[in-house]
Design a protein around this motif. Structure first.
Motif, short mmCIF file in Angstrom:
data_model
loop_
_atom_site.label_atom_id
_atom_site.label_comp_id
_atom_site.label_asym_id
_atom_site.label_seq_id
_atom_site.Cartn_x
_atom_site.Cartn_y
_atom_site.Cartn_z
N VAL A 1 -5.52 -8.00 6.82
CA VAL A 1 -5.79 -7.28 5.57
C VAL A 1 -4.91 -6.04 5.46
CG1 VAL A 1 -7.53 -5.99 4.27
CG2 VAL A 1 -8.19 -8.07 5.51
N PHE A 2 -4.86 -5.25 6.54
CA PHE A 2 -4.24 -3.92 6.43
C PHE A 2 -2.76 -3.88 6.83
CE2 PHE A 2 -8.77 -2.69 6.74
CZ PHE A 2 -8.84 -1.95 5.57
N PRO B 1 2.95 -6.53 1.85
CA PRO B 1 4.08 -5.67 1.47
C PRO B 1 3.77 -4.17 1.63
CG PRO B 1 3.08 -6.69 -0.46
CD PRO B 1 2.41 -7.30 0.73
N TYR B 2 2.48 -3.81 1.76
CA TYR B 2 2.13 -2.39 1.87
C TYR B 2 1.29 -2.14 3.11
CZ TYR B 2 3.37 -2.36 -3.11
OH TYR B 2 4.01 -2.50 -4.32
N PRO B 3 1.89 -2.20 4.30
CA PRO B 3 1.08 -1.96 5.51
C PRO B 3 0.46 -0.56 5.50
CG PRO B 3 3.41 -2.29 6.06
CD PRO B 3 3.29 -2.49 4.60
N ASP B 4 -0.78 -0.48 5.97
CA ASP B 4 -1.51 0.78 6.00
C ASP B 4 -1.02 1.60 7.21
OD1 ASP B 4 -3.31 2.78 6.53
OD2 ASP B 4 -5.10 1.52 6.33
N PRO B 5 -0.36 2.73 6.98
CA PRO B 5 0.23 3.47 8.12
C PRO B 5 -0.82 3.99 9.10
CG PRO B 5 0.78 4.51 6.00
CD PRO B 5 -0.12 3.37 5.69
N TYR C 1 -0.35 5.02 -0.24
CA TYR C 1 -1.50 5.56 -0.98
C TYR C 1 -1.21 6.91 -1.64
CZ TYR C 1 -3.71 2.30 2.36
OH TYR C 1 -4.03 1.21 3.13
N ARG D 1 -10.78 7.90 1.79
CA ARG D 1 -11.35 6.59 1.53
C ARG D 1 -12.57 6.44 2.43
NH1 ARG D 1 -7.00 2.27 3.91
NH2 ARG D 1 -7.41 2.52 6.13
N MET E 1 9.52 4.49 4.97
CA MET E 1 8.87 3.88 3.81
C MET E 1 7.86 4.83 3.19
SD MET E 1 6.52 0.50 3.68
CE MET E 1 5.61 0.26 2.17
N HIS F 1 -5.88 -3.73 -0.60
CA HIS F 1 -6.65 -3.37 0.58
C HIS F 1 -8.11 -3.05 0.28
CE1 HIS F 1 -2.73 -1.84 2.76
NE2 HIS F 1 -2.75 -3.14 2.57
N CYS F 2 -8.40 -2.46 -0.88
CA CYS F 2 -9.73 -1.86 -1.08
C CYS F 2 -10.77 -2.89 -1.51
CB CYS F 2 -9.67 -0.71 -2.08
SG CYS F 2 -9.65 -1.22 -3.80
N PHE G 1 -13.86 -5.31 4.49
CA PHE G 1 -12.83 -4.27 4.42
C PHE G 1 -12.89 -3.42 3.15
CE2 PHE G 1 -11.06 -8.30 2.88
CZ PHE G 1 -10.58 -7.95 1.63
N CYS G 2 -13.83 -3.69 2.24
CA CYS G 2 -13.87 -2.94 0.99
C CYS G 2 -14.05 -1.45 1.26
CB CYS G 2 -14.99 -3.44 0.09
SG CYS G 2 -14.57 -4.96 -0.78
N HIS G 3 -13.31 -0.65 0.54
CA HIS G 3 -13.47 0.79 0.65
C HIS G 3 -13.19 1.43 -0.70
CE1 HIS G 3 -9.20 -0.02 1.71
NE2 HIS G 3 -8.98 1.01 0.93
N GLN H 1 -7.16 -16.19 0.68
CA GLN H 1 -6.48 -14.92 0.93
C GLN H 1 -5.85 -14.85 2.32
OE1 GLN H 1 -9.84 -12.37 0.30
NE2 GLN H 1 -9.51 -12.23 -1.91
N PHE H 2 -6.59 -15.31 3.32
CA PHE H 2 -6.16 -15.05 4.69
C PHE H 2 -6.10 -16.30 5.56
CE2 PHE H 2 -8.46 -11.22 3.14
CZ PHE H 2 -7.36 -10.41 3.01
#
Lengths: 367, 277
Positions: free
Chosen positions: A135-136, A140-144, B5, A295, B1, B245-246, A276-278, A335-336
């Motif tokens: 998920v994270f 294309p947008y990995p969560d840093p 967020y 978050r 990058m 993600h959310c 994973f909802c936030h 999705q996964f």
């Protein structure tokens, strides 16, 4: 030492494993008893582990009791394990400050990687973590922040020997034995642990402990224990992909029946290791010169989750429970590439009214 | 990058009051480098951030080739948008984007284009009209159907006037309730679908608005033999992270923020019309 080697760690020497990890710079996070439940937190002494404890779980029930032996891992799980560490329940994402002439300065928050060794995690927890990694991190947008916290981890897994009545990991294929994703894996016997390594890092730690090879009797005991913890599981989910079975039954009367019982409290989503909802929230300082954007865990059972400009897409509990279940076991596949359920059974135990996901699925899909 | 967020600071260059509750903010990033590399496609959206309050997902109405300014047309309806309505030229806000999949404007080249909007749904399609107007020869017949609740809600009147005089372009307006001297239809815009010409083999239909309206349009277009993958709709769900993600914007297995917001009908047909998804 080859990766397939197994060694025996006597129980009284368990502390040497913690010491070896601490010496290597890891903060050990392991299970301990707090407020009548198993929780994961920093652990430095093996005596802090849930020695001699057993958990009694059932729909809406969780009790720890004395087991009358000295085992450290003779319980299935508590409400949480790895998820709150990698995906904290509340976390600042960035902050903003007002400068001169009305300007706004944005500063992203960076999480520093911390070397953490997780002690005693289960196969279901590791499987859930891999799902959350997807998920994270795998897009294309990995969560840093999540990426930083994932960087320097060490996993000491324990093969489950005492599944709870709520467990069904054998049906989802995620347990009870850990097959991958760990550095070291333990099988607990009455007087100690059979160890093997899954990575070179794990192998190095095991070598440092200078342990004896396992005896054939110990190996046999591990196999027998593994088989017993599969056959001890009484609940199950159909092993097939339930996507179509669920989406073909979106108007099934069972959704109404479960909505009569469900309180929409969101407990199931809070204890679920894959949810994973936030929600994003804002916390400005009182003087208005700075503000923090955070978050925090959200749940598809809240009234706000489906809000759009003045209306709620899911205004009743029926559609919210349906969203949760059809996502977890159905659209998760889209999705996964797998189901979002690892069979840990937490949603059953921690549901205040004892709603049982396996029972609801059976009623809706006719399995 | 770039941190996915965190917004970039932008300045309000101009503010236009479109109707009583609808306004347009014309924005420019404060950092010229950010402005220079910003690219978007019609149908994509930004997360617009009001200092100290929060973010909202808003579609982009300006032309993708306008490298100077970025326009957002917004209705003051919630906590963030009511605050955004108070901003004046010179004020700063945050912009994060663009996100999502836009309209199939390249695929639609050479074919007729039918646009149907309801409520405030016209904003995401205004960028399409602008885009086609600037490249008018690349497209066939353009039909714009727009329905509003009350005739006073009709915005972009000047542009609509200009567009209706462009050759091979038809403009159809409707208001559920109309003030005196409203020259257009009174009722739902979908009631007029029967009157328009549709060449089912070479038409791209794009629609935006309440799902109930889009269901009616789809039903009518299906009867007129338009294939499912020639109908496109812009979906709307709660969005907070915009990067998948959310979890708020899920529609079945799709994340509206990153798989949409524009979907060919064939991709959402299975669930479209089921209440509460």
């Amino acid at each position: 030492m080859a990766l397939a080697d197994t060694r025996f760690l006597p129980r009284e020497r368990f502390q040497t494993l913690l010491d070896a990890l601490i010496e290597r710079g890891f903060r050990c996070v392991g299970p301990q008893v707090r407020d009548g439940a198993v929780v994961y937190d920093t652990v430095t002494r093996s005596s802090e582990l849930p020695v001699g404890k057993h958990d009694m779980q059932g729909p809406g029930t969780y009790r720890l009791e004395d087991a009358g032996h000295e085992r450290m891992f003779a319980w299935a799980n508590g409400a949480q394990a790895i998820k709150p560490h990698l995906f904290p329940a509340r976390e600042p994402l960035w902050s903003a400050e007002r400068g001169g002439a009305g300007s706004i300065e944005f500063t992203p928050h960076s999480a520093a990687p911390e070397a953490v060794a997780f002690i005693g995690v289960r196969a279901c927890d590791l499987a859930a973590m891999q799902i959350q990694d997807h998920v994270f991190l795998h897009g294309p947008y990995p969560d840093p922040g999540y990426a930083a916290r994932s960087e320097a981890l060490f996993f000491v897994a324990v093969n489950c020997s005492h599944p709870a009545a709520t467990c069904f990991c054998a049906a989802t294929g995620d347990g009870p034995a850990a097959t991958h994703g760990y550095d070291l894996v333990l099988s607990e016997l009455d007087n100690g642990f059979v160890l093997s390594a899954g990575t070179e890092a794990g192998n190095a730690v095991m070598a440092q402990l200078e342990l004896d090879a396992t005896t054939p009797a110990q190996t046999q005991a591990v196999v027998a224990q593994g088989e017993a913890s599969i056959s001890a599981q009484t609940r199950s989910l159909p092993s097939r992909d339930l996507r179509d079975a669920l989406f073909n039954n979106l108007e099934h009367p069972r959704w109404d029946a479960v909505a009569e019982r469900c309180l929409a409290c969101g407990n199931c989503t809070m204890v679920c290791p894959t949810c994973f909802c936030h929600a994003e929230t804002e916390e400005p300082t009182l003087d208005g010169h700075a503000t923090t954007h955070l978050r925090e865990w959200d749940s598809c059972f809240t009234t706000g989750h489906s809000y759009i400009h003045g209306l709620q897409v899911r205004a009743d509990i029926r559609t919210r429970y349906r969203q949760w279940l059809t996502h977890k076991l159905g659209s998760w596949h889209d999705q996964f590439g797998r189901s979002g359920c690892v069979g840990c059974g937490r949603c059953i135990s921690w549901c205040p009214v004892g709603i049982d996901i396996t029972e609801e699925v059976a009623a809706i899909t006719g399995d | 990058m770039q941190h996915p967020y965190t917004p970039y600071a932008a300045e309000v260059v101009d503010r236009i009051q479109e109707s009583r509750s609808v306004f347009t903010l014309r924005l420019r990033f404060c950092d010229p480098q950010v402005q220079a590399r910003y690219r978007f496609a019609p149908g994509q959206f930004n997360m617009v951030y009001l200092y100290g309050v929060g973010e909202v997902a808003i579609s982009i109405v300006s032309d993708p080739e306008d490298e100077q300014l970025l326009d957002h047309t917004i209705r003051a309806v919630g906590r963030v948008t009511r605050g955004l309505a108070e901003l004046k030229p010179g004020d700063r806000l945050g912009i994060r984007g663009p996100f999502g999949r836009g309209w199939p404007l390249t695929a639609a080249e050479g074919s007729d284009v039918l646009l149907v909007t309801g409520g405030l749904g016209c904003a995401p399609l205004v960028s399409v009209i602008n885009y086609i107007m600037r490249r008018r020869r690349r497209y066939g017949r353009l039909t714009v159907m727009q329905g509003v609740k009350h005739s006073d809600d009709l915005i972009f009147r000047g542009r609509l006037e200009r567009w209706r005089n462009v050759p091979n372009t038809q403009l159809i307006l409707a208001a559920d309730q109309a003030a005196p001297l409203w020259p257009w239809h009174v009722g739902y815009v979908t009631e007029l679908l029967g009157d328009i010409q549709i060449a089912p083999k070479h038409t791209h239909a794009m629609m935006c608005g309440p799902e109930g309206m889009m269901r009616v349009v789809i039903r009518e277009l299906e009867q007129r033999a338009l294939p499912d993958d020639a109908m496109f709709l812009s979906m709307e769900r709660n969005m907070q992270c915009a990067v998948g993600h959310c979890g708020h914007c899920q529609y079945g297995g799709r994340f509206v923020c990153k798989d949409g917001p524009v979907f060919p009908y064939s991709e959402v047909k299975e669930l479209f019309g089921v209440k509460g998804l």
